[in-house]
Scaffold this motif. Structure first.
Motif, PDB file in Angstrom:
ATOM      1  N   HIS A 293      -6.791 -15.160  18.599  1.00  0.00           N
ATOM      2  CA  HIS A 293      -5.875 -15.001  19.544  1.00  0.00           C
ATOM      3  C   HIS A 293      -6.415 -15.840  20.005  1.00  0.00           C
ATOM      4  N   GLY A 294      -5.215 -15.917  21.560  1.00  0.00           N
ATOM      5  CA  GLY A 294      -4.967 -16.509  22.394  1.00  0.00           C
ATOM      6  C   GLY A 294      -4.503 -16.480  24.026  1.00  0.00           C
ATOM      7  N   TYR A 295      -5.382 -16.860  24.980  1.00  0.00           N
ATOM      8  CA  TYR A 295      -3.817 -17.188  26.223  1.00  0.00           C
ATOM      9  C   TYR A 295      -3.832 -17.625  26.894  1.00  0.00           C
ATOM     10  N   LEU A 296      -2.341 -17.164  27.482  1.00  0.00           N
ATOM     11  CA  LEU A 296      -1.378 -18.558  28.364  1.00  0.00           C
ATOM     12  C   LEU A 296      -1.825 -17.695  28.955  1.00  0.00           C
ATOM     13  N   LYS A 297      -2.214 -18.912  30.280  1.00  0.00           N
ATOM     14  CA  LYS A 297      -2.525 -18.359  31.754  1.00  0.00           C
ATOM     15  C   LYS A 297      -2.260 -19.602  32.624  1.00  0.00           C
ATOM     16  N   GLN A 298      -1.030 -19.510  33.359  1.00  0.00           N
ATOM     17  CA  GLN A 298      -0.147 -21.041  34.049  1.00  0.00           C
ATOM     18  C   GLN A 298      -0.106 -22.520  33.355  1.00  0.00           C
ATOM     19  N   ASP A 299       0.368 -21.868  32.337  1.00  0.00           N
ATOM     20  CA  ASP A 299       0.489 -23.159  31.301  1.00  0.00           C
ATOM     21  C   ASP A 299      -0.570 -23.340  30.475  1.00  0.00           C
ATOM     22  N   THR A 300      -1.841 -23.257  30.669  1.00  0.00           N
ATOM     23  CA  THR A 300      -2.528 -23.394  30.062  1.00  0.00           C
ATOM     24  C   THR A 300      -3.454 -22.587  29.410  1.00  0.00           C
ATOM     25  N   TYR A 301      -3.625 -23.142  27.903  1.00  0.00           N
ATOM     26  CA  TYR A 301      -4.239 -22.075  27.042  1.00  0.00           C
ATOM     27  C   TYR A 301      -5.835 -22.049  26.766  1.00  0.00           C
ATOM     28  N   TYR A 302      -6.281 -21.148  26.556  1.00  0.00           N
ATOM     29  CA  TYR A 302      -7.667 -20.119  26.100  1.00  0.00           C
ATOM     30  C   TYR A 302      -7.599 -19.632  25.612  1.00  0.00           C
ATOM     31  N   CYS A 303      -8.837 -19.663  24.808  1.00  0.00           N
ATOM     32  CA  CYS A 303      -9.409 -18.653  23.174  1.00  0.00           C
ATOM     33  C   CYS A 303     -11.293 -18.560  24.068  1.00  0.00           C
ATOM     34  N   GLU A 304     -11.289 -17.362  23.027  1.00  0.00           N
ATOM     35  CA  GLU A 304     -12.832 -16.903  23.331  1.00  0.00           C
ATOM     36  C   GLU A 304     -13.879 -17.008  22.685  1.00  0.00           C
ATOM     37  N   PRO A 305     -15.423 -16.997  22.441  1.00  0.00           N
ATOM     38  CA  PRO A 305     -16.367 -17.942  22.184  1.00  0.00           C
ATOM     39  C   PRO A 305     -15.401 -17.163  20.546  1.00  0.00           C
ATOM     40  N   LYS A 306     -15.505 -16.373  19.759  1.00  0.00           N
ATOM     41  CA  LYS A 306     -15.428 -16.059  18.967  1.00  0.00           C
ATOM     42  C   LYS A 306     -14.010 -16.346  18.254  1.00  0.00           C
ATOM     43  N   GLU A 307     -13.464 -16.371  19.017  1.00  0.00           N
ATOM     44  CA  GLU A 307     -11.768 -17.540  18.356  1.00  0.00           C
ATOM     45  C   GLU A 307     -12.214 -18.436  18.732  1.00  0.00           C
ATOM     46  N   ALA A 308     -13.285 -19.042  19.127  1.00  0.00           N
ATOM     47  CA  ALA A 308     -13.769 -21.070  18.386  1.00  0.00           C
ATOM     48  C   ALA A 308     -13.973 -21.294  17.935  1.00  0.00           C
ATOM     49  N   GLU A 309     -14.705 -19.718  17.205  1.00  0.00           N
ATOM     50  CA  GLU A 309     -15.881 -20.107  16.177  1.00  0.00           C
ATOM     51  C   GLU A 309     -14.419 -20.372  14.465  1.00  0.00           C
ATOM     52  N   THR A 310     -13.558 -19.837  14.784  1.00  0.00           N
ATOM     53  CA  THR A 310     -12.177 -19.874  13.811  1.00  0.00           C
ATOM     54  C   THR A 310     -11.926 -21.147  14.045  1.00  0.00           C
ATOM     55  N   LEU A 311     -11.506 -21.275  15.322  1.00  0.00           N
ATOM     56  CA  LEU A 311     -10.443 -21.946  15.445  1.00  0.00           C
ATOM     57  C   LEU A 311     -11.325 -24.094  15.471  1.00  0.00           C
ATOM     58  N   PHE A 312     -12.459 -24.010  15.927  1.00  0.00           N
ATOM     59  CA  PHE A 312     -12.847 -24.738  15.785  1.00  0.00           C
ATOM     60  C   PHE A 312     -14.133 -25.387  15.261  1.00  0.00           C
TER      61      PHE A 312
END
Length: 402
Positions: A293-312
């Motif tokens: 899961h990700g977040y789009l805020k003002q054309d910028t994409y964010y993730c939470e730390p637990k998602e960062a483990e999966t993604l990166f």
């Protein structure tokens, strides 16, 4: 100035014209001390010189030791038709128990005492302009003088004792003030336009917030309402922390808002050299390692730390030194999906170039990052990604929007 009789541009007028609002944020009826002003050694004071910073829009005077604010005082600056001049000055002269001389009639003067319009302390900053006390404490917090900086007597006496001839004085007119509180919260204020010289809009306020890394965490509507109010009240946005990945400091920060930690997904992908895409329908980020899961805020994409483990394959935590530190961790197993995605970060390849899709209807339904679609390679059982725009084009678009 050697003479004790001063013809003051900033002297109190007999008929006070009150206007504006009292400064907010702890500047009620007298100054707020934010730290001891007498504990620094001579060597420390030499390395961290005192500085006075005056914001006419906020009607406040701050005293700094080096980069640390140690006191904040409310003031009464010049009236709109006799405004206090902005610029960079120095304390040129200091005087205890000064005598006031009328600017209209030099033959009229009042000696130091309870009836003296400039109180018991005077500090020249340029010509006839100075910082001084008052015999009308009710005027502090309003635009009332002929150009001088008026203070409560008890405040100006404290200031007087902690500055010297030569102390720098900065006078500005900034309706937007952004600060980092001791608990790492970013707070901002918007003050009324007392001098009618600084219009504000959403974009200009976001520019101020960008310096603290929270420009994407306030809605346009909230900023518009705050501009309309212009009441000098504090608005707390989020906590921010410097962000490090494998020892490298990133440009963006880790932002904590309402208990949730947001990490800049594109910057993380670039740092660890991982492809990244966005599934708008599912609001998911897709990397070489999986989706989350990700977040789009003002054309910028964010993730939470637990998602960062999966993604990166990155694990992070808030360190004791106040930084958010991330390092490579163990891979997290993730099932492979077939989402319709747009590439956010495309790592260069020596064997293949970016491929372009021209379906205009599909592009219109996707967010502003580059489009990306997937297809399953039956032979290899792997997901391949087509890219519509290069990373350079994406960065160029982000620069225009920023």
């Amino acid at each position: 100035m050697s003479s004790k009789k001063k013809i003051l541009a900033g002297a109190i007028a007999l008929a006070l014209s009150f206007g504006g609002y009292l400064p907010a944020a702890g500047t009620a009826e007298q100054g707020v001390s934010l730290g001891s002003l007498s504990v620094a050694s001579a060597a420390e004071q030499k390395d961290e010189q005192m500085k006075i910073s005056i914001n006419l829009a906020a009607r406040s005077l701050a005293l700094y030791r080096g980069n640390t604010r140690v006191a904040l005082y409310p003031i009464g600056p010049g009236k709109p038709y006799t405004p206090t001049p902005t610029g960079y000055y120095k304390i040129q002269d200091k005087e205890v128990n000064p005598t006031w001389t009328s600017p209209e009639d030099p033959s009229v003067s009042i000696s130091s005492g309870p009836d003296c319009p400039i109180g018991y302390r005077w500090m020249t900053i340029q010509g006839n302009y100075g910082i001084h006390g008052t015999n009308h404490p009710e005027s502090i917090g309003h635009y009332v003088s002929n150009g001088c900086i008026r203070m409560y007597n008890e405040d100006v006496e404290k200031l007087f004792d902690n500055v010297s001839v030569g102390t720098p004085v900065e006078i500005t007119y900034n309706r937007v003030v952004v600060e980092k509180a001791p608990d790492d919260q970013i707070v901002y204020y918007i003050y009324p336009d007392g001098y009618g010289r600084q219009d504000l809009d959403v974009d200009s306020v976001r520019t101020w917030l960008k310096g603290y890394g929270v420009q994407n965490f306030v809605s346009d509507e909230a900023i518009t309402q705050k501009i309309e109010a212009s009441d000098g009240e504090p608005t707390y946005i989020a906590k921010v922390y410097p962000l490090f990945v494998n020892g490298q400091k990133l440009q963006s920060k880790a932002v904590v808002q309402e208990g949730k930690t947001y990490l800049p997904a594109i910057e993380l992908a670039k740092e660890v050299k991982v492809n990244l895409g966005w599934d708008a329908k599912k609001e998911q980020l897709i990397s070489d390692y999986g989706s989350a899961h990700g977040y789009l805020k003002q054309d910028t994409y964010y993730c939470e730390p637990k998602e960062a483990e999966t993604l990166f394959h990155l694990q992070g935590t808030l360190a004791q030194d106040g930084t958010f530190t991330m390092t490579n961790g163990a891979p997290v197993a993730q099932a492979t999906a077939e989402p319709e995605v747009k590439p956010l970060v495309e790592q260069p390849s020596a064997n293949t170039a970016a491929q372009t899709q021209s379906a205009a209807g599909e592009a219109a339904q996707q967010p502003t990052a580059a489009a990306q679609s997937t297809k399953t390679d039956a032979a290899a059982g792997q997901t391949q990604v087509k890219h519509e725009k290069t990373l350079q084009e994406i960065e160029a678009e982000a620069t225009k929007k920023g």
